[in-house]
Design a protein around this motif. Structure first.
Motif, PDB file in Angstrom:
ATOM      1  N   GLU B  67      -5.917 -44.722 -70.374  1.00 42.30           N
ATOM      2  CA  GLU B  67      -6.761 -43.546 -70.137  1.00 42.30           C
ATOM      3  C   GLU B  67      -6.549 -42.500 -71.223  1.00 42.30           C
ATOM      4  OE1 GLU B  67      -8.070 -39.727 -68.224  1.00 42.30           O
ATOM      5  OE2 GLU B  67      -6.202 -40.269 -69.184  1.00 42.30           O
ATOM      6  N   GLU B  71      -9.323 -40.672 -73.577  1.00 43.01           N
ATOM      7  CA  GLU B  71      -9.425 -39.225 -73.802  1.00 43.01           C
ATOM      8  C   GLU B  71      -9.505 -38.915 -75.291  1.00 43.01           C
ATOM      9  OE1 GLU B  71      -7.122 -36.142 -71.627  1.00 43.01           O
ATOM     10  OE2 GLU B  71      -6.082 -37.916 -70.911  1.00 43.01           O
ATOM     11  N   GLN B  84     -12.923 -36.998 -66.298  1.00 49.43           N
ATOM     12  CA  GLN B  84     -11.747 -37.748 -65.854  1.00 49.43           C
ATOM     13  C   GLN B  84     -11.828 -37.819 -64.343  1.00 49.43           C
ATOM     14  OE1 GLN B  84      -9.057 -34.852 -67.933  1.00 49.43           O
ATOM     15  NE2 GLN B  84      -7.989 -36.710 -68.521  1.00 49.43           N
ATOM     16  N   PRO B  87      -6.904 -37.461 -60.073  1.00 50.49           N
ATOM     17  CA  PRO B  87      -6.167 -36.262 -59.665  1.00 50.49           C
ATOM     18  C   PRO B  87      -5.886 -35.405 -60.906  1.00 50.49           C
ATOM     19  CG  PRO B  87      -5.211 -38.234 -58.690  1.00 50.49           C
ATOM     20  CD  PRO B  87      -6.178 -38.695 -59.732  1.00 50.49           C
ATOM     21  N   ILE B  88      -5.434 -34.199 -60.692  1.00 56.87           N
ATOM     22  CA  ILE B  88      -5.333 -33.225 -61.779  1.00 56.87           C
ATOM     23  C   ILE B  88      -4.294 -33.619 -62.845  1.00 56.87           C
ATOM     24  CG2 ILE B  88      -3.627 -31.696 -60.690  1.00 56.87           C
ATOM     25  CD1 ILE B  88      -6.762 -30.569 -62.633  1.00 56.87           C
ATOM     26  N   CYS B  90      -3.831 -36.399 -64.467  1.00 53.70           N
ATOM     27  CA  CYS B  90      -4.415 -37.069 -65.624  1.00 53.70           C
ATOM     28  C   CYS B  90      -5.049 -36.031 -66.549  1.00 53.70           C
ATOM     29  CB  CYS B  90      -5.460 -38.094 -65.206  1.00 53.70           C
ATOM     30  SG  CYS B  90      -4.791 -39.422 -64.174  1.00 53.70           S
ATOM     31  N   GLY B  91      -5.520 -34.937 -65.933  1.00 53.44           N
ATOM     32  CA  GLY B  91      -6.130 -33.859 -66.710  1.00 53.44           C
ATOM     33  C   GLY B  91      -5.168 -33.198 -67.679  1.00 53.44           C
ATOM     34  N   VAL B 117     -14.155 -31.683 -71.577  1.00 58.80           N
ATOM     35  CA  VAL B 117     -13.579 -32.668 -70.663  1.00 58.80           C
ATOM     36  C   VAL B 117     -13.417 -32.010 -69.292  1.00 58.80           C
ATOM     37  CG1 VAL B 117     -11.653 -34.231 -70.234  1.00 58.80           C
ATOM     38  CG2 VAL B 117     -12.352 -33.766 -72.577  1.00 58.80           C
ATOM     39  N   ILE B 118     -13.875 -32.688 -68.276  1.00 61.18           N
ATOM     40  CA  ILE B 118     -13.828 -32.154 -66.914  1.00 61.18           C
ATOM     41  C   ILE B 118     -13.071 -33.140 -66.030  1.00 61.18           C
ATOM     42  CG2 ILE B 118     -15.232 -31.566 -64.876  1.00 61.18           C
ATOM     43  CD1 ILE B 118     -17.489 -30.742 -66.785  1.00 61.18           C
ATOM     44  N   CYS B 119     -12.162 -32.621 -65.235  1.00 56.64           N
ATOM     45  CA  CYS B 119     -11.422 -33.468 -64.284  1.00 56.64           C
ATOM     46  C   CYS B 119     -12.028 -33.288 -62.891  1.00 56.64           C
ATOM     47  CB  CYS B 119      -9.951 -33.067 -64.278  1.00 56.64           C
ATOM     48  SG  CYS B 119      -8.951 -33.994 -63.100  1.00 56.64           S
ATOM     49  N   THR B 120     -12.219 -34.398 -62.172  1.00 54.57           N
ATOM     50  CA  THR B 120     -12.796 -34.282 -60.821  1.00 54.57           C
ATOM     51  C   THR B 120     -11.780 -33.756 -59.802  1.00 54.57           C
ATOM     52  OG1 THR B 120     -12.311 -36.620 -60.378  1.00 54.57           O
ATOM     53  CG2 THR B 120     -14.537 -36.093 -61.136  1.00 54.57           C
ATOM     54  N   ASN B 121     -10.516 -33.682 -60.204  1.00 59.37           N
ATOM     55  CA  ASN B 121      -9.484 -33.049 -59.367  1.00 59.37           C
ATOM     56  C   ASN B 121      -9.419 -33.645 -57.967  1.00 59.37           C
ATOM     57  OD1 ASN B 121      -7.497 -31.249 -58.520  1.00 59.37           O
ATOM     58  ND2 ASN B 121      -8.974 -29.657 -57.967  1.00 59.37           N
ATOM     59  N   LEU B 135     -17.244 -37.087 -57.977  1.00 60.39           N
ATOM     60  CA  LEU B 135     -17.658 -37.588 -59.297  1.00 60.39           C
ATOM     61  C   LEU B 135     -19.093 -37.175 -59.581  1.00 60.39           C
ATOM     62  CD1 LEU B 135     -17.289 -39.247 -61.861  1.00 60.39           C
ATOM     63  CD2 LEU B 135     -17.880 -41.294 -60.548  1.00 60.39           C
ATOM     64  N   SER B 138     -19.247 -33.535 -60.425  1.00 62.53           N
ATOM     65  CA  SER B 138     -18.750 -33.224 -61.765  1.00 62.53           C
ATOM     66  C   SER B 138     -19.742 -33.663 -62.838  1.00 62.53           C
ATOM     67  CB  SER B 138     -17.382 -33.866 -61.999  1.00 62.53           C
ATOM     68  OG  SER B 138     -16.405 -33.222 -61.202  1.00 62.53           O
TER      69      SER B 138
END
Lengths: 450, 512
Positions: B67, B71, B84, B87-88, B90-91, B117-121, B135, B138
């Motif tokens: 991953e 990125e 992404q 969970p946060i 990976c962000g 880059v946006i994380c779905t958290n 997802l 986002s």
């Protein structure tokens, strides 16, 4: 670009300002000679290290962090059949290879999702007398702030253990900044320890170079009291210690920056600890004397500098530094608060108390604070703030570099991520840190002037 | 073997290429043992075809995941957004890859900006109920915020385990938004080596971004690289060729025209293998099959092959002769200055092969090298790309050649046994240990630094710079303690724990 009115909070977070619980591996490696072991995918440890400890002040991994951290680097097999065997094997090998006083096992998403019984695996080693504890820190369970309290509690419950002996008067355990995530934590803890010792306390600082490591942790139950010096982080730990050891705690939400706040903080602590009045006042007198000598010199610049200084500021960052900076900037420099945004997602139950601190930021100044985690929205809010006739100074992170340029303002990177700062022992708190902060703020301003 | 672009999930490196992450021996032996993959096993191995022997031990330190490579590729496309789905935690990678993106843009004189880059958290409840609604949200946020030309989605270990239908959501949103919405399957646990993440990104680009009815541009050359400085433009201009840099810092339009180029090259076969072979297979864009462009032998052969494929042979020889002559005087000086110095290379696989040749051109002794993985073959399966054999055949053997996926504990004895004056490095985590042993490192952030003729000079100059750092590192080494037990530091074999009779198990048996 849509108006802020149209931009609603969603689950999305872009330009992250905190990370997940397993990043609390830094809370383990922040204790001298303690090494974390992570039970997770192959990238988790590197991700947390490179982002929290490297591209955030380039702090470095230290003795047991960074690329030292043992990791199961879980594979598909561990997902399908469980990873307990693999963890057991890794712990066994870690004991053989690494020179440490305590291992802290932290789990990631994979282990927590497939349901590995990590507690049982770790217990096998604990029963053999191996100094090892564990915390379940799967990434979806919380952030690195809550992970920090999980790790702290794991060490207290599984390593420090029971105690019902005597207490040492004038000894304090300090619970304050989040190690590594706060870019300046090392220097700040050093300064906090220095001033607390200055008034006559013995300080278990617990994290950082000034800590004596696990032996200091063993002394936690003997301390007279716990001091939580932060808006909320550490409160859970202090409450736990109160119920576990009947140890009282003092909560001071504002980390002191500058003489006013620091002296008042020291008096508050001294009163709680029941310290002798005279030596406390003598220490404060000496510190203030030095501080105000420097401030006198600074006043030549502050009063006479021709080319303009910022009049309004914004702070974007976690609550500890956000509140501390706002207090200092308003009360000691007389800069006007423009926008304060707290970014670490503090648990709901602490938010009202934090808001209240901003309402009484000075005797004659009340301000508001907002809680946001998504930088897109944060930046929109700052764009829409009226900073008056002059460009603001932004106390923020690398994410605000372009925004500051767009607003023709100045940027001081004070928090995670600070990818364009090198931070070793620099501190921004207490008496000495405040002077370093003044140097930083106005070097930034003067340096950009021509 | 054909690459399968029908499925959205990329086949991992170990499945396609027989990639290994752990090996120790002579470079010549690894090269011979890899021959099975080139289909020449009967003649060189004397046995029936077999896989490379891999030594796996119980002790591993944190590595890197696929991953992260997604990125650092899909997250660096200028008018796209990467989501992404994770969970946060990976962000976290947004921090490092943003810094690299900004500095990369600055290095190419492009407008500096933060990456998109946006994380779905994803939170605990999403693990129970699934995360596809987040997802979708986002993806909508990405659209509203940036109106990007493409949206990429990186999966995570968590979404892989809970089984979110990322492909379904992507496909639905692609129809709605009328831009490519590209799932990149890169769960960390699915491949033992992070380079599968490069392939995942490139797989998605070929499937969903590249123009399917290309109009050929006969002077366009795809350069598969990262964020390195722009050295290809002047070099390829000598042949009247234009450069199309991908994937990092490219625009979606640059990616679309990948299928229209006259050829594809790269700075490192580890990175370019999948996309270059895929473009040739799907669109007939020829991949340059030659040694990599490092050192004289490699650069000469590479440049000639590029000229041949693009029908510009006559211009190549003049450039080659001119460059040889141009760098000769300083090269002579550098060889004198570096005489007797020992270097150690610790980088990605094919890139290390390139750097070893440059060091040897400079007269630097290389007795040891570490690569983070080894591909017995690249996707083209063409022996002309055998970068390890190129080193061994043209520049001689490397006596201590190690494959280890960034295992710091092994690095100590690897360095001890060859005792180098300096190391060359790219990935983080190893240089700090070398530093504490008194050995300076040259971190090669600009991957093009050592490439081509000028690269030989560049590397020589950088080595002189870092040799001066030795004062710092030696001072540090005498004031530092490593986190390893003396027992481990005394081990001469860094793979001892992976051997059958390793002390861990024999002692365990004794106690049992």
């Amino acid at each position: 670009m849509p108006d802020i009115e149209e931009t609603k909070n969603t689950n999305s977070i872009q330009q992250i300002r905190y990370v997940c619980s397993i990043a609390a591996m830094h809370s383990a490696s922040a204790i001298p000679r303690v090494i974390p072991i992570v039970h997770c995918g192959p990238g988790c440890a590197d991700k947390q290290f490179m982002n929290v400890a490297f591209y955030n002040g380039f702090q470095g991994g230290g003795y047991g962090g960074g690329a030292v951290v043992p990791s199961t680097n879980s594979r598909e097999l561990d997902v399908v059949f469980g990873g307990e065997g693999r963890l057991r094997e890794l712990i066994k090998a870690s004991i053989k290879i690494l020179d440490t006083d305590l291992f802290v096992v932290l789990t990631g998403c994979i282990s927590d999702l497939v349901g590995d019984d990590v507690g049982s695996v770790v217990k096998e080693f604990q029963e053999q007398g191996v100094p090892i504890v564990y915390a379940e820190t799967g990434g979806f369970k919380g952030n690195n702030f809550t992970g920090h309290e999980l790790v702290t509690r794991a060490i207290i419950d599984q390593y420090v253990g029971e105690y019902d002996g005597p207490r040492q008067q004038a000894t304090v355990n300090l619970w304050s900044l989040l190690p590594y995530h706060n870019t300046f934590w090392r220097g700040d803890l050093t300064e906090i320890k220095r001033i607390l010792e200055g008034i006559g306390l013995k300080v278990n600082i617990l994290f950082g170079y000034e800590s004596k490591g696990v032996s200091e942790w063993k002394h936690i139950p003997k301390a007279q009291f716990n001091l939580v010096l932060s808006p909320w982080l550490g409160l859970q730990t202090a409450e736990h210690l109160e119920s576990k050891y009947e140890q009282p705690y003092l909560h001071v939400p504002v980390i002191p920056i500058g003489a006013q706040e620091t002296s008042s903080f020291l008096r508050k602590v001294a009163a709680f600890a029941g310290l002798d009045h005279a030596p406390v006042e003598e220490f404060i007198r000496q510190e203030e004397e030095t501080y105000y000598h420097y401030l006198e010199s600074f006043s030549d610049f502050y009063a006479e500098y021709w080319w303009g200084l910022p009049a309004k500021f914004a702070v974007v960052g976690d609550s500890a530094y956000n509140l501390a900076l706002t207090k200092f900037l308003v009360n000691q420099l007389g800069i006007i608060p423009g926008k304060q945004i707290i970014t670490e997602n503090p648990p709901e139950e602490y938010r009202e108390n934090i808001r209240e601190e901003y309402r009484k930021i000075a005797e004659d100044v009340a301000t508001d604070v907002e809680f946001e985690e998504d930088s897109y929205i944060i930046h929109q809010k700052i764009r829409q703030t009226n900073f008056g006739h002059k460009a603001p100074i932004i106390f923020g992170t690398t994410w605000e570099r372009d925004l500051a340029k767009e607003l023709k303002g100045a940027i001081v990177e004070v928090g995670f991520p600070a990818s364009y700062e090198l931070v070793l022992s620099r501190s921004y708190v207490g008496y000495r840190g405040a002077l370093a902060l003044l140097e930083k703020i106005y070097t930034t301003t003067v340096s950009a002037s021509a | 073997m054909k690459i399968n672009f029908k499925t959205p999930v990329v086949e991992s490196r170990e499945q396609r290429l027989g990639t290994i992450i752990s090996w120790d021996g002579k470079a010549s032996d690894l090269s011979k043992e890899s021959a099975y993959a080139r289909g020449s096993c009967e003649t060189t191995c004397g046995e029936k075809s077999r896989k490379l022997c891999e030594i796996e031990g119980p002790f591993t330190q944190g590595s890197v995941c696929s991953e992260q490579m997604v990125e650092c590729q899909a997250g660096h496309i200028r008018n796209a957004v990467l989501i992404q789905h994770s969970p946060i935690g990976c962000g976290a990678g947004q921090v490092i890859y943003n810094s690299i993106y900004r500095n990369g843009l600055a290095g190419r004189n492009l407008p500096v900006e933060n990456q998109h880059v946006i994380c779905t958290n994803l939170l605990e409840e999403d693990m129970v109920y699934g995360g596809v609604a987040k997802l979708e949200q986002s993806i909508r946020d990405a659209w509203e915020r940036y109106h990007p030309k493409a949206i990429f989605i990186a999966t995570s270990c968590a979404t892989g385990i809970i089984g979110d239908d990322v492909d379904g959501t992507a496909s639905q949103m692609e129809t709605e938004l009328k831009i490519p919405v590209i799932p990149l399957h890169c769960e960390g646990f699915k491949s033992k080596h992070w380079s599968t993440g490069f392939d995942a990104t490139q797989h998605g680009i070929i499937r969903q971004v590249v123009r399917k009815n290309p109009k050929k541009q006969e002077d366009l050359v795809n350069v598969i690289n990262l964020w390195g400085s722009d050295i290809f433009t002047p070099m390829l201009a000598e042949l009247g060729l234009r450069v199309n840099y991908v994937v990092d810092l490219a625009t979606v339009e640059d990616l679309e025209q990948l299928s229209e180029a006259a050829a594809t090259v790269g700075f490192c076969y580890t990175l370019s293998s999948y996309m270059a072979a895929g473009l040739e297979q799907e669109f007939g864009v020829p991949e340059i099959k030659a040694p990599q462009p490092y050192g004289f032998a490699g650069t000469d052969a590479w440049f000639r092959e590029l000229a041949r494929v693009t029908h510009r042979e006559e211009k190549a020889e003049a450039y080659i002769a001119k460059e040889h002559a141009r760098i000769a005087p300083r090269l002579t000086e550098l060889r004198t200055l570096l005489k007797g110095k020992k270097g150690y290379v610790a980088t990605g696989s094919a890139y290390a092969h390139g750097l070893i040749t440059v060091l040897r051109e400079l007269g630097v002794e290389v007795n040891g090298s570490l690569v983070f993985h080894h591909d017995p073959i690249y996707d083209s399966q063409d022996p002309r790309q055998d970068s390890l054999a190129h080193v061994v055949d043209n520049y001689g053997d490397v006596s201590h050649f190690t494959v280890s996926n960034r295992q710091q504990h092994q690095f100590y004895s690897l360095l001890k046994r060859v005792n180098p004056d300096f190391i060359l490095i790219r990935h983080n985590g190893l240089a700090p240990l070398a530093s504490r042993m008194g050995i300076p490192a040259a971190p090669l952030g600009d991957e093009h630094h050592s490439l081509g003729y000028q690269g030989i000079i560049n590397l020589g100059e950088s080595i002189l710079d870092i040799l001066a750092h030795k004062k710092f590192h030696q001072d540090l080494a005498s004031h530092t303690k490593l986190p390893y037990k003396q027992w481990w530091l005394d081990q001469e074999d860094p793979f001892i724990l992976a051997k059958e009779e390793n002390p861990l198990y024999t002692e365990g048996k004794k106690h049992a």
